[in-house]
Design an enzyme around this catalytic site. Structure first.
Site, PDB file in Angstrom:
ATOM      1  N   SER A 161       0.620  -2.816  -4.938  1.00  0.00           N
ATOM      2  CA  SER A 161       1.758  -3.725  -5.035  1.00  0.00           C
ATOM      3  C   SER A 161       1.340  -5.090  -4.512  1.00  0.00           C
ATOM      4  O   SER A 161       0.419  -5.204  -3.690  1.00  0.00           O
ATOM      5  CB  SER A 161       2.918  -3.194  -4.192  1.00  0.00           C
ATOM      6  OG  SER A 161       3.912  -4.179  -3.982  1.00  0.00           O
ATOM      7  N   TYR A 187       4.620  -1.132   4.838  1.00  0.00           N
ATOM      8  CA  TYR A 187       4.461  -0.970   3.392  1.00  0.00           C
ATOM      9  C   TYR A 187       3.247  -1.742   2.904  1.00  0.00           C
ATOM     10  O   TYR A 187       2.419  -1.225   2.139  1.00  0.00           O
ATOM     11  CB  TYR A 187       5.719  -1.470   2.683  1.00  0.00           C
ATOM     12  CG  TYR A 187       5.633  -1.419   1.174  1.00  0.00           C
ATOM     13  CD1 TYR A 187       5.635  -0.203   0.498  1.00  0.00           C
ATOM     14  CD2 TYR A 187       5.556  -2.597   0.427  1.00  0.00           C
ATOM     15  CE1 TYR A 187       5.554  -0.158  -0.885  1.00  0.00           C
ATOM     16  CE2 TYR A 187       5.482  -2.560  -0.952  1.00  0.00           C
ATOM     17  CZ  TYR A 187       5.477  -1.338  -1.612  1.00  0.00           C
ATOM     18  OH  TYR A 187       5.387  -1.297  -2.987  1.00  0.00           O
TER      19      TYR A 187
END
Length: 317
Positions: A161, A187
């Site tokens: 990501s 994350y």
């Protein structure tokens, strides 16, 4: 990495998985897609089935998995869609999946993931996002190494990501034992680990015919994204980091799956590994002031090797 050596394709941000895989025949090939009950994972599995692959949905929820498999089989006229249980934060579940696998494995799409969860730890004490997004997939891929090598040209797709731009892997405190927990830093760290895995696995396994690439699928409103609970303070922080950035352009799940399908099937990537892609094209290092590109620390070979050794220690502890 020179910009002139980056791999470019005819596809772009609006391309769909079906468009990317058009003309590709995967008859006789076996593929696994983790997290394939909805969103990007579901459409990745559907596209592979469209090309006649035998597709296994590796999922936590078997009921949802069976519904997804029935949907894929009905829309692709491909009955070779299977479901197997897999809980990435349960080492016994990963081990059971690995020992149950039979035959070669041509495509492994490490797609499942969680994002910005509250501070949570596994029974081992591992931070949940790092454990799910990286360690579980690491254990799965290393456990399936023999099956991947037997395919003589296998590919692993590591779904990362742009969130990786938020944080390198902080080796002296991966599990937030000494620093305040931040769901977005956790994350980001896990998504950097996804890229570093592609770098090191490609180096270690190239002689086995296994290549691994990482990607940013784009902004897709998957169920995981929709469930994120963000405080006003976190919204302010997000807005502050995006000053000067273009507004997020949301993709459909079919568009979000396109880059995964490119890495899994395109002849343009034969023998190519350890790279990072966005919008169906390889991208270079991040340009300052933009949310695009790959961080230099995510391609750092020393960090990739250190992460590999640490991950081996953790999953075998």
């Amino acid at each position: 990495m020179s910009e002139s050596s980056l791999i470019s394709t005819p596809f772009h941000s609006k391309s769909t998985a079906s468009e990317v895989i058009a003309g590709v025949n995967l008859t006789g090939r076996k593929a696994i897609v983790t997290g394939a009950t909805s969103g990007i994972g579901l459409e990745t599995a559907r596209a592979l089935a469209e090309a006649s692959a035998e597709v296994t949905l590796a999922v936590r929820d078997l009921t949802a998995g069976k519904l997804a498999a029935e949907d894929i089989a009905a829309t692709t006229d491909n009955p070779l869609v299977k479901v197997m249980p897999l809980n990435l934060i349960d080492r016994s579940s990963v081990a059971s999946f690995v020992t149950s696998w039979r035959g070669p494995l041509h495509i492994l799409v490490n797609n499942a993931g969680i994002m910005a969860t509250p501070e949570t730890r596994t029974p081992e004490g591992w931070e949940l996002q790092f454990a799910t997004n990286h360690l579980g997939h690491f254990a799965l891929a290393t456990g399936l190494h023999g099956a991947l090598a037997a395919a003589e040209g296998a590919r692993i797709v590591s779904v990362s990501s742009a969130g990786h731009l938020r944080s390198p892997v902080v080796f002296d405190d991966i599990h937030f034992l000494r620093r305040p927990y931040d769901p977005f830093l956790a994350y980001g760290q896990s998504k950097t680990a996804n890229v570093l895995f592609a770098v090191e696995a490609s180096k270690r396994w190239i002689n086995d015919g296994i290549t691994v690439n990482a990607l940013m699928p784009g902004g897709v409103r998957t169920p995981g994204v929709a469930r994120i609970q963000i405080t006003a303070e976190e919204i302010e922080k997000l807005n502050a980091t995006r000053i000067g950035y273009p507004e997020i352009i949301w993709k459909t799940p079919q568009q979000g799956a396109a880059t995964s399908i490119l890495l899994a099937t395109s002849p343009l990537l034969d023998g190519i590994g350890g790279r990072y892609f966005e919008n169906c094209n390889e991208v270079g290092h991040q340009v300052a002031g933009t949310p695009s590109g790959v961080a230099s620390y995510a391609l750092d070979p020393d960090a990739a090797e250190e992460l590999w050794k640490l991950s081996m220690q953790l999953i075998n502890s």
